[in-house]
Design an enzyme around this catalytic site. Structure first.
Site, PDB file in Angstrom:
ATOM      1  N   LYS A  45       0.798  -1.229   0.000  1.00 29.46           N
ATOM      2  CA  LYS A  45       0.000   0.000   0.000  1.00 29.46           C
ATOM      3  C   LYS A  45       0.836   1.288   0.000  1.00 29.46           C
ATOM      4  O   LYS A  45       0.356   2.367   0.381  1.00 29.46           O
ATOM      5  CB  LYS A  45      -0.993   0.045   1.182  1.00 29.46           C
ATOM      6  CG  LYS A  45      -1.809  -1.187   1.401  1.00 29.46           C
ATOM      7  CD  LYS A  45      -2.229  -1.924   0.173  1.00 29.46           C
ATOM      8  CE  LYS A  45      -3.388  -1.331  -0.559  1.00 29.46           C
ATOM      9  NZ  LYS A  45      -3.758  -2.207  -1.714  1.00 29.46           N
ATOM     10  N   HIS A 101       7.451  -7.412  -1.885  1.00 25.41           N
ATOM     11  CA  HIS A 101       7.086  -6.805  -0.597  1.00 25.41           C
ATOM     12  C   HIS A 101       7.984  -7.361   0.512  1.00 25.41           C
ATOM     13  O   HIS A 101       7.745  -7.076   1.696  1.00 25.41           O
ATOM     14  CB  HIS A 101       5.627  -7.120  -0.247  1.00 25.41           C
ATOM     15  CG  HIS A 101       4.615  -6.346  -1.037  1.00 25.41           C
ATOM     16  ND1 HIS A 101       4.780  -5.030  -1.401  1.00 25.41           N
ATOM     17  CD2 HIS A 101       3.382  -6.702  -1.511  1.00 25.41           C
ATOM     18  CE1 HIS A 101       3.710  -4.615  -2.072  1.00 25.41           C
ATOM     19  NE2 HIS A 101       2.856  -5.604  -2.149  1.00 25.41           N
ATOM     20  N   SER A 131      -4.819   2.648   4.164  1.00 30.47           N
ATOM     21  CA  SER A 131      -5.045   2.005   2.868  1.00 30.47           C
ATOM     22  C   SER A 131      -5.084   0.485   3.042  1.00 30.47           C
ATOM     23  O   SER A 131      -5.956  -0.202   2.474  1.00 30.47           O
ATOM     24  CB  SER A 131      -3.919   2.409   1.905  1.00 30.47           C
ATOM     25  OG  SER A 131      -4.052   1.752   0.672  1.00 30.47           O
TER      26      SER A 131
END
Ligand SMILES: Nc1ncnc2c1ncn2[C@@H]1O[C@H](COP(=O)(O)OS(=O)(=O)O)[C@@H](OP(=O)(O)O)[C@H]1O
Length: 309
Positions: A45, A101, A131
């Site tokens: 995010k 990530h 988010s």
């Protein structure tokens, strides 16, 4: 709709099992980087998809054809997800564009001696958390997160999927021994898209003319990306992402956290942030600039107590 939530634990971090397996995670940490590879690294995010779009557009000199015909997860597959190897094997693209990530500690061995270029994308963590909170509601492969205060606790404790935001940003920006790393923030992409794209294109050694930069800006704008099926995840089946519960391209703003945090939550977040980021010199943009320095008459009472970071 039932959640597909299965958790995969790997080196003390939990991952959504729908997309990650022990094998795929192990393959990521042992990945054989080529010197020509481009790796986009980010905590979820933070503007990952936006960067995938920008890099694609930079290489096509602002021509949107590729980004409008090939999904972002194929153009720039996530290294740690189960399908990455198959995507790479099916493609002969050079450079290879990859996404991750994973925190630096998991990729250190694989990447430290490589000349691969890394673009690290960060975003102020209050907006990241908000988010992520909304994304959990629509993403059925993520756990049911409960209330916002519970989610806040888990974020601050580093117990959400993908691990700790603090470890992620400190690892990639303060300790990474990567020879070619560019740090770009979500906020600079929003506030100065031309400048951010120019910086990224120079880093990629693909300098662009002004009109090419302007075309990139146009095609990676929030409104343009929101309508692009190759990016907005509306191609993904509803049992994986339930679009009746929200949009992947949700708001795209700086400072949305202010609509969610109570004053007490803000104080607690700031206190944990200050203690965990003590050694870190990064500055964050927490609010839209026009809200940062209001005229005396425009100041709201709660803004008078807002620390400037
Ligand atoms: N072009 C553009 N302009 C402004 N904002 C944008 C843009 N593209 C993506 N976004 C916003 O980025 C958030 C999604 O982040 P990620 O792409 O990192 O998500 S993910 O980790 O890949 O799931 C998500 O943020 P929120 O709107 O705050 O939820 C997206 O809306």
């Amino acid at each position: 709709m039932a959640r597909l939530d299965v958790t995969e634990m790997f080196q003390d971090i939990s991952f959504p099992g729908h997309l990650h397996t022990q094998d795929s995670l192990q393959q990521a940490v042992e990945f054989n980087f080529q010197d020509t590879d481009i790796l986009i690294a980010s905590y979820p995010k933070s503007g990952t998809t936006w960067m995938q779009e920008i890099v694609t557009l930079v290489y096509s000199r602002g021509d949107p054809h590729l980004s409008q015909t090939v999904p972002n997860w194929t153009r720039a597959p996530w290294l740690e997800q189960y399908y990455c190897t198959a995507v790479l094997e099916a493609s002969s693209a050079v450079p290879r564009l990859l996404t991750t990530h994973l925190p630096y500690r998991l990729l250190r061995t694989a990447i430290q001696d490589s000349k691969a270029k890394v673009i690290y994308v960060s975003r102020n963590p209050k907006d990241v958390m908000v988010s992520f909170y909304h994304f959990h509601k629509m993403a059925n492969f993520l756990p049911d997160i409960g209330s916002f205060p519970e989610f806040l606790d888990r974020f601050l404790e580093g117990k959400l999927h993908f691990g700790s935001w603090f470890e992620h940003i400190i690892g990639w920006t303060q300790t990474a021994a990567v020879s070619n790393l560019l740090h770009v923030t979500y906020e600079e992409m929003l506030l100065d898209p031309q400048g951010a794209i120019k910086k990224i294109s120079l880093f990629l050694q693909c300098p662009l003319a002004e009109d090419e930069i302007n075309n990139c800006v146009k095609h990676c704008s929030f409104s343009s990306m929101k309508d692009n099926k190759m990016i907005n995840y509306t191609l993904v089946p509803q049992e994986i992402m339930d679009h009746s519960k929200g949009s992947f391209m949700r708001k795209g703003e700086i400072g949305d956290w202010k609509n969610m945090f109570t004053e007490e939550q803000r104080r607690r977040f700031d206190s944990v942030f200050s203690s965990k980021m003590q050694q870190c010199s990064l500055q964050f943009v927490w609010e839209k600039p026009d809200e940062e320095e209001p005229n005396e008459e425009e100041k709201l009472p709660q803004n008078n107590t807002e620390p400037r970071k």
